[in-house]
Design a protein around this motif. Sequence first.
Motif, PDB file in Angstrom:
ATOM      1  N   LEU A  21       0.800  -1.223   0.000  1.00  0.00           N
ATOM      2  CA  LEU A  21       0.000   0.000   0.000  1.00  0.00           C
ATOM      3  C   LEU A  21       0.832   1.272   0.000  1.00  0.00           C
ATOM      4  O   LEU A  21       0.277   2.373  -0.020  1.00  0.00           O
ATOM      5  N   ASP A  22       2.123   1.138  -0.013  1.00  0.00           N
ATOM      6  CA  ASP A  22       2.995   2.316  -0.122  1.00  0.00           C
ATOM      7  C   ASP A  22       2.777   2.955  -1.491  1.00  0.00           C
ATOM      8  O   ASP A  22       3.106   2.379  -2.523  1.00  0.00           O
ATOM      9  N   GLY A  23       2.185   4.143  -1.510  1.00  0.00           N
ATOM     10  CA  GLY A  23       1.916   4.832  -2.764  1.00  0.00           C
ATOM     11  C   GLY A  23       0.651   4.391  -3.463  1.00  0.00           C
ATOM     12  O   GLY A  23       0.386   4.811  -4.598  1.00  0.00           O
ATOM     13  N   ARG A  24      -0.138   3.547  -2.819  1.00  0.00           N
ATOM     14  CA  ARG A  24      -1.385   3.057  -3.410  1.00  0.00           C
ATOM     15  C   ARG A  24      -2.576   3.437  -2.532  1.00  0.00           C
ATOM     16  O   ARG A  24      -2.482   3.407  -1.305  1.00  0.00           O
ATOM     17  N   ARG A  25      -3.708   3.734  -3.173  1.00  0.00           N
ATOM     18  CA  ARG A  25      -4.945   3.935  -2.425  1.00  0.00           C
ATOM     19  C   ARG A  25      -5.694   2.627  -2.262  1.00  0.00           C
ATOM     20  O   ARG A  25      -6.392   2.421  -1.268  1.00  0.00           O
ATOM     21  N   TRP A  26      -5.568   1.724  -3.254  1.00  0.00           N
ATOM     22  CA  TRP A  26      -6.296   0.461  -3.252  1.00  0.00           C
ATOM     23  C   TRP A  26      -5.322  -0.683  -3.489  1.00  0.00           C
ATOM     24  O   TRP A  26      -4.224  -0.478  -4.004  1.00  0.00           O
ATOM     25  N   ILE A  27      -5.740  -1.877  -3.143  1.00  0.00           N
ATOM     26  CA  ILE A  27      -4.868  -3.046  -3.239  1.00  0.00           C
ATOM     27  C   ILE A  27      -4.507  -3.372  -4.684  1.00  0.00           C
ATOM     28  O   ILE A  27      -3.349  -3.637  -5.017  1.00  0.00           O
ATOM     29  N   VAL A  28      -5.493  -3.348  -5.573  1.00  0.00           N
ATOM     30  CA  VAL A  28      -5.280  -3.678  -6.982  1.00  0.00           C
ATOM     31  C   VAL A  28      -5.958  -2.619  -7.844  1.00  0.00           C
ATOM     32  O   VAL A  28      -7.160  -2.375  -7.695  1.00  0.00           O
ATOM     33  N   GLY A  29      -5.203  -1.978  -8.714  1.00  0.00           N
ATOM     34  CA  GLY A  29      -5.800  -1.023  -9.639  1.00  0.00           C
ATOM     35  C   GLY A  29      -6.108   0.317  -9.004  1.00  0.00           C
ATOM     36  O   GLY A  29      -5.617   0.658  -7.918  1.00  0.00           O
ATOM     37  N   ASP A  30      -6.969   1.071  -9.680  1.00  0.00           N
ATOM     38  CA  ASP A  30      -7.242   2.453  -9.288  1.00  0.00           C
ATOM     39  C   ASP A  30      -8.534   2.623  -8.505  1.00  0.00           C
ATOM     40  O   ASP A  30      -8.929   3.755  -8.198  1.00  0.00           O
ATOM     41  N   GLY A  31      -9.227   1.543  -8.217  1.00  0.00           N
ATOM     42  CA  GLY A  31     -10.485   1.637  -7.488  1.00  0.00           C
ATOM     43  C   GLY A  31     -10.676   0.452  -6.574  1.00  0.00           C
ATOM     44  O   GLY A  31      -9.913  -0.521  -6.615  1.00  0.00           O
ATOM     45  N   PRO A  32     -11.698   0.500  -5.725  1.00  0.00           N
ATOM     46  CA  PRO A  32     -11.929  -0.597  -4.788  1.00  0.00           C
ATOM     47  C   PRO A  32     -12.386  -1.869  -5.486  1.00  0.00           C
ATOM     48  O   PRO A  32     -13.187  -1.826  -6.424  1.00  0.00           O
ATOM     49  N   THR A  33     -11.867  -2.979  -5.045  1.00  0.00           N
ATOM     50  CA  THR A  33     -12.251  -4.294  -5.561  1.00  0.00           C
ATOM     51  C   THR A  33     -12.620  -5.195  -4.386  1.00  0.00           C
ATOM     52  O   THR A  33     -12.496  -4.809  -3.212  1.00  0.00           O
ATOM     53  N   ILE A  34     -13.031  -6.406  -4.713  1.00  0.00           N
ATOM     54  CA  ILE A  34     -13.360  -7.342  -3.644  1.00  0.00           C
ATOM     55  C   ILE A  34     -12.130  -7.706  -2.815  1.00  0.00           C
ATOM     56  O   ILE A  34     -12.259  -8.156  -1.673  1.00  0.00           O
ATOM     57  N   ALA A  35     -10.935  -7.461  -3.334  1.00  0.00           N
ATOM     58  CA  ALA A  35      -9.720  -7.700  -2.547  1.00  0.00           C
ATOM     59  C   ALA A  35      -9.648  -6.736  -1.370  1.00  0.00           C
ATOM     60  O   ALA A  35      -9.248  -7.123  -0.268  1.00  0.00           O
ATOM     61  N   ASP A  36     -10.022  -5.479  -1.596  1.00  0.00           N
ATOM     62  CA  ASP A  36     -10.002  -4.498  -0.502  1.00  0.00           C
ATOM     63  C   ASP A  36     -10.992  -4.883   0.588  1.00  0.00           C
ATOM     64  O   ASP A  36     -10.675  -4.807   1.784  1.00  0.00           O
TER      65      ASP A  36
END
Length: 213
Positions: A147-162
């Motif tokens: 999450l260093d430099g990221r808002r979400w776990i994968v990609g640019d938006g929230p996913t089921i991973a978050d």
Amino acid sequence: MQIHADPITINCRKVLAGLELIGAPYELVHVDYFKGEQKGEPYMAINPNASVPAMVDGDLVLWESNAILQYAADLMGNAACYPTDLRQRADINRWLLWESSSWFPSCYVYLVENCVKPLLGGQPDASVLETNAAQFHKLADILEKRLDGRRWIVGDGPTIADIALAAPMHLHGWQRLPLNEHPHLRRWLTESVEQLPSWQKTWVGEGFTTQKQ
């Protein structure tokens, strides 16, 4: 789609918040966890594991919370929450498997010791918490680096991973999760996930309440 669940539990909260994020309509069938309804009939005819949640969609019966989210996202054609791009999907699947096998068990120790035991009249076992601490920080550091430099776990938006990764932390204050040592992880949880309408709609608070005062 029927969801047999108790909204207060980690995996049920995960599924309900995930379905809200996906935009999948569902009917909640309440299964009282603290009364042990998941261990009796007729629920065990749906899920012989005696655990919640479970999904019934027509003649399809599905348990395992992450599998329910994967199915629902594909059913609704929501590629934003569960991308069809092979690499992104593999990345999300990796995090879902890691959550269930590693992250959930470590976070769950804090939930049992600091939340469930005191609620039932017991006391946290400091030795259990101390034994688990190194594993928790090891795993939390994996997320911290991700999450260093990221808002979400994968990609640019929230996913089921978050949703899946946040669920074991959903009572982090009451759980006394040591998040201050992991600022990126804490920022993601409090500033990104907890601000999602789907997360707020499925709120659970201290004392395992779903009613805000």
